[in-house]
Write an enzyme that holds these catalytic residues in place. Structure first.
Site, PDB file in Angstrom:
ATOM      1  N   CYS A 112       0.844  -1.188   0.000  1.00  0.00           N
ATOM      2  CA  CYS A 112       0.000   0.000   0.000  1.00  0.00           C
ATOM      3  C   CYS A 112       0.884   1.245   0.000  1.00  0.00           C
ATOM      4  O   CYS A 112       1.973   1.240   0.562  1.00  0.00           O
ATOM      5  CB  CYS A 112      -0.877  -0.041   1.243  1.00  0.00           C
ATOM      6  SG  CYS A 112      -1.850   1.439   1.534  1.00  0.00           S
ATOM      7  N   HIS A 242      -8.228  -3.661   3.080  1.00  0.00           N
ATOM      8  CA  HIS A 242      -7.144  -2.868   3.669  1.00  0.00           C
ATOM      9  C   HIS A 242      -7.399  -1.369   3.480  1.00  0.00           C
ATOM     10  O   HIS A 242      -7.340  -0.592   4.437  1.00  0.00           O
ATOM     11  CB  HIS A 242      -5.821  -3.287   3.012  1.00  0.00           C
ATOM     12  CG  HIS A 242      -4.635  -2.482   3.426  1.00  0.00           C
ATOM     13  ND1 HIS A 242      -3.707  -2.930   4.332  1.00  0.00           N
ATOM     14  CD2 HIS A 242      -4.222  -1.242   3.055  1.00  0.00           C
ATOM     15  CE1 HIS A 242      -2.779  -2.002   4.517  1.00  0.00           C
ATOM     16  NE2 HIS A 242      -3.073  -0.960   3.737  1.00  0.00           N
ATOM     17  N   GLU A 243      -7.715  -0.977   2.246  1.00  0.00           N
ATOM     18  CA  GLU A 243      -7.909   0.461   1.969  1.00  0.00           C
ATOM     19  C   GLU A 243      -9.142   0.994   2.698  1.00  0.00           C
ATOM     20  O   GLU A 243      -9.161   2.144   3.139  1.00  0.00           O
ATOM     21  CB  GLU A 243      -7.980   0.716   0.462  1.00  0.00           C
ATOM     22  CG  GLU A 243      -6.723   0.286  -0.320  1.00  0.00           C
ATOM     23  CD  GLU A 243      -5.422   0.883   0.208  1.00  0.00           C
ATOM     24  OE1 GLU A 243      -5.437   2.018   0.721  1.00  0.00           O
ATOM     25  OE2 GLU A 243      -4.375   0.197   0.110  1.00  0.00           O
ATOM     26  N   HIS A 246      -8.184   2.147   6.038  1.00  0.00           N
ATOM     27  CA  HIS A 246      -7.682   3.530   6.056  1.00  0.00           C
ATOM     28  C   HIS A 246      -8.842   4.520   6.049  1.00  0.00           C
ATOM     29  O   HIS A 246      -8.838   5.510   6.778  1.00  0.00           O
ATOM     30  CB  HIS A 246      -6.791   3.794   4.835  1.00  0.00           C
ATOM     31  CG  HIS A 246      -5.470   3.096   4.879  1.00  0.00           C
ATOM     32  ND1 HIS A 246      -4.698   3.019   6.009  1.00  0.00           N
ATOM     33  CD2 HIS A 246      -4.783   2.436   3.903  1.00  0.00           C
ATOM     34  CE1 HIS A 246      -3.583   2.354   5.738  1.00  0.00           C
ATOM     35  NE2 HIS A 246      -3.617   1.985   4.470  1.00  0.00           N
ATOM     36  N   HIS A 252      -1.264   1.609   9.401  1.00  0.00           N
ATOM     37  CA  HIS A 252      -0.705   0.277   9.196  1.00  0.00           C
ATOM     38  C   HIS A 252      -0.409  -0.457  10.492  1.00  0.00           C
ATOM     39  O   HIS A 252      -0.045   0.133  11.505  1.00  0.00           O
ATOM     40  CB  HIS A 252       0.548   0.370   8.329  1.00  0.00           C
ATOM     41  CG  HIS A 252       0.192   0.665   6.905  1.00  0.00           C
ATOM     42  ND1 HIS A 252       0.964   1.433   6.078  1.00  0.00           N
ATOM     43  CD2 HIS A 252      -0.897   0.311   6.192  1.00  0.00           C
ATOM     44  CE1 HIS A 252       0.372   1.518   4.902  1.00  0.00           C
ATOM     45  NE2 HIS A 252      -0.763   0.851   4.941  1.00  0.00           N
TER      46      HIS A 252
HETATM   47 ZN   LIG Z   1      -2.302   0.867   3.622  1.00  0.00          ZN
END
Ligand SMILES: [Zn+2]
Ligand SMILES: *[C@@H]1O[C@H](CO)[C@@H](O)[C@H](O)[C@H]1NC(C)=O
Ligand SMILES: *[C@@H]1O[C@H](CO)[C@@H](O)[C@H](O)[C@H]1NC(C)=O
Ligand SMILES: [Zn+2]
Length: 286
Positions: A112, A242-243, A246, A252
């Site tokens: 990422c 994962h995104e 965020h 992370h």
């Molecule tokens: Zn990331």
């Protein structure tokens, strides 16, 4: 006369064809190819490619851009050595500051593009954006949208990823066709796409997203994407999960099993683990 020119013409066509074929299969340039010549470079070395490493590490939060002195600053200086040490510490590699084979191979793995936060004294593995931005109390239902024409498998992958976050958090999600009004705007982008965080072609950076409440989520369109587990391709659901983390406010994790770990391999599907769930619980206190 016409016969005489025909053959050289055919020959040059063939050569051109071979050249195009070979260069595309030979090159197949990988975003992180610049790392290999840096093996065992050390403090004081002036080596072409070190400037690329500096800008890469600065994008990932390990190097302050004001320590980079000019556009092509290829000097291995103290700041770079510290950045390499911090990188190694984040990923539990021996913190030597040396560009050894293990460190370079690690740096070459797809990941990422959102910066890591270096917290050497933290007992938890998850982390938050600086200042801990989050969605305000009244906003627990978030809409998401894609620009018209976005590949269909991305819709399915994000639907599944939002369901996974919804099952462990107070958030609910729904898709909308009104892209401009959506809380989360998801798109495929290429190279420099106007948000100050250019993608890098195949390999290297795969995707990035912004902290609450911006809702931006970009996939690197130069990667091979698939919704599922296929060798050599990245899983849209895994990277989307994962995104979305965020977008919700997680940064992370140093836990290699967490969805929020910065790197992800091709041909791999990951879900949320305890560290991800601990993180979202800690951020929103539920
Ligand atoms: Zn990331
Ligand atoms: C890097 O620096 C070391 C120590 O000064 C030196 O021995 C080596 O030749 C340098 N390598 C390059 C590629 O400049
Ligand atoms: C951890 O780091 C923070 C920020 O630098 C500091 O305030 C805190 O005292 C540190 N905690 C420990 C246990 O070292
Ligand atoms: Zn972007």
């Amino acid at each position: 006369m016409a016969r005489e020119t025909k053959f050289p013409h055919l020959l040059s066509c063939t050569l051109l064809f071979l050249l195009l074929c070979c260069s595309s299969s030979l090159a197949s340039p990988h975003a992180m190819d610049f790392l290999q010549p840096l093996l065992r470079t050390q403090k004081g070395n002036l080596t072409q490619g070190l400037s690329k490493l500096k800008s890469h590490l600065s994008r990932l939060g390990y190097l302050n851009t004001n320590t980079i002195h000019k556009p092509h600053d290829d000097l291995f200086d103290d700041a770079l050595q510290q950045a390499v040490t911090d990188y190694q510490s984040f990923f539990s590699l021996p913190p030597t500051g040396a560009l050894d084979a293990v460190t370079l191979a690690h740096m070459g793995k797809p990941r990422c593009g959102v910066p890591d936060v270096f917290r050497p004294n933290s007992s938890a593995h998850y982390s938050f954006f600086p200042g801990q931005p989050k969605w305000p109390a009244g906003r627990r239902h978030l809409t998401y949208s894609f620009p018209p024409g976005t590949r269909a498998d991305a819709h399915k992958a994000i639907l599944d990823a939002t369901n996974m976050w919804a099952s462990v958090s107070p958030f609910t999600f729904s898709s909308t066709n009104n892209y401009n009004a959506a809380d989360i705007k998801i798109s495929f982008q290429y190279r420099d796409h106007g948000d100050g965080s250019p993608f890098d072609g195949s390999g290297g950076i795969l995707a990035h997203a912004s902290a609450p409440t911006d809702g931006k989520m970009h996939f690197d369109g130069d990667e091979r994407w698939v919704d599922g587990v296929v060798g050599g391709a990245f899983d849209l659901q895994t990277v989307g999960l994962h995104e979305l983390g965020h977008v919700l406010g997680l940064l992370h994790s140093q836990d290699g099993g967490a969805s929020m770990f910065p790197q992800v391999g091709s041909g791999i599907r990951k879900g949320l683990n305890k560290d991800d769930i601990d993180g979202i619980r800690a951020l929103y206190s539920f």
